[in-house]
Design a protein around this motif. Structure first.
Motif, short mmCIF file in Angstrom:
data_model
loop_
_atom_site.label_atom_id
_atom_site.label_comp_id
_atom_site.label_asym_id
_atom_site.label_seq_id
_atom_site.Cartn_x
_atom_site.Cartn_y
_atom_site.Cartn_z
N GLN A 1 -10.10 -1.31 -13.77
CA GLN A 1 -8.75 -0.49 -14.02
C GLN A 1 -8.49 -0.93 -15.38
N LEU B 1 -6.68 0.34 -1.27
CA LEU B 1 -6.98 0.29 -2.75
C LEU B 1 -7.58 1.79 -3.05
N SER B 2 -7.35 2.38 -4.35
CA SER B 2 -7.30 3.79 -4.78
C SER B 2 -8.36 4.33 -4.13
N PRO B 3 -8.64 5.41 -3.63
CA PRO B 3 -9.99 5.85 -3.21
C PRO B 3 -11.15 6.01 -4.26
N ARG B 4 -10.38 6.25 -5.50
CA ARG B 4 -11.50 6.74 -6.46
C ARG B 4 -12.11 5.23 -6.98
N GLN C 1 4.78 -3.92 -6.22
CA GLN C 1 3.63 -3.06 -5.73
C GLN C 1 2.58 -4.13 -5.10
N ASN D 1 0.93 -1.16 -0.02
CA ASN D 1 -0.06 -0.25 0.06
C ASN D 1 0.81 1.30 -0.04
N THR E 1 -1.07 -4.41 -3.26
CA THR E 1 -2.28 -3.45 -2.52
C THR E 1 -3.28 -4.35 -2.09
#
Length: 157
Positions: A113, A77-80, A70, A8, A72
């Motif tokens: 994604q 997780l990306s806020p978007r 990387q 993260n 995650t």
């Protein structure tokens, strides 16, 4: 043996057996308990994380698989993506017991994604490795479609 992980966005060092399942390092060593243990044989998807943007079943992957990559978890997780998927899940009452949901959300986010406008077939294929004991598969599919529309609207604004 020392293994350096990027979890993260934070560098973390693990001193231990490189064959230790990544899931145990994430949960027990790092205290990130959003990623769940389900079956232990990579069949249910509850333990899904992203490694370099691709889904990985962390219960059967050795921690060494995350070295220099990387990683995650649901917490990172990306806020978007997280907001779009989580809002759709709430709007459509996707969750029943909720146990599988962190894995479902991680797989959905990875799909969106790589494919922002997935068809039903795309969704079914991407989510095939995630088991929901409550059988909310149709709501999960609808949630992914709703999140896709939401993300497209945000992107165009």
């Amino acid at each position: 043996m020392s293994i350096t992980l990027n979890i993260n966005g934070t560098r973390r060092d693990f001193d231990g057996d490189p064959d230790t399942p990544l899931l145990w390092v994430i949960r027990d060593e790092l205290g990130l308990t959003g990623t769940k243990y389900g079956c232990g044989i990579a069949q249910c998807g509850a333990c899904t994380v992203h490694v370099d943007g691709q889904t990985l079943r962390s219960c059967s992957a050795p921690v060494s698989a995350g070295a220099g990559r990387q990683v995650t978890t649901i917490e990172g997780l990306s806020p978007r993506a997280a907001k779009a998927v989580q809002k759709a899940w709430v709007d459509l009452d996707v969750v029943q017991c909720g146990y599988c949901q962190s894995g479902q959300i991680m797989s959905a986010a990875a799909l969106l994604q790589s494919n922002p406008r997935p068809s039903d077939g795309d969704i079914d294929q991407a989510m095939a490795g995630n088991i929901c004991r409550c059988g909310t598969y149709l709501r999960i599919r609808a949630g992914i479609k709703q999140a896709s529309v939401s993300l497209a609207k945000r992107k165009s604004s």
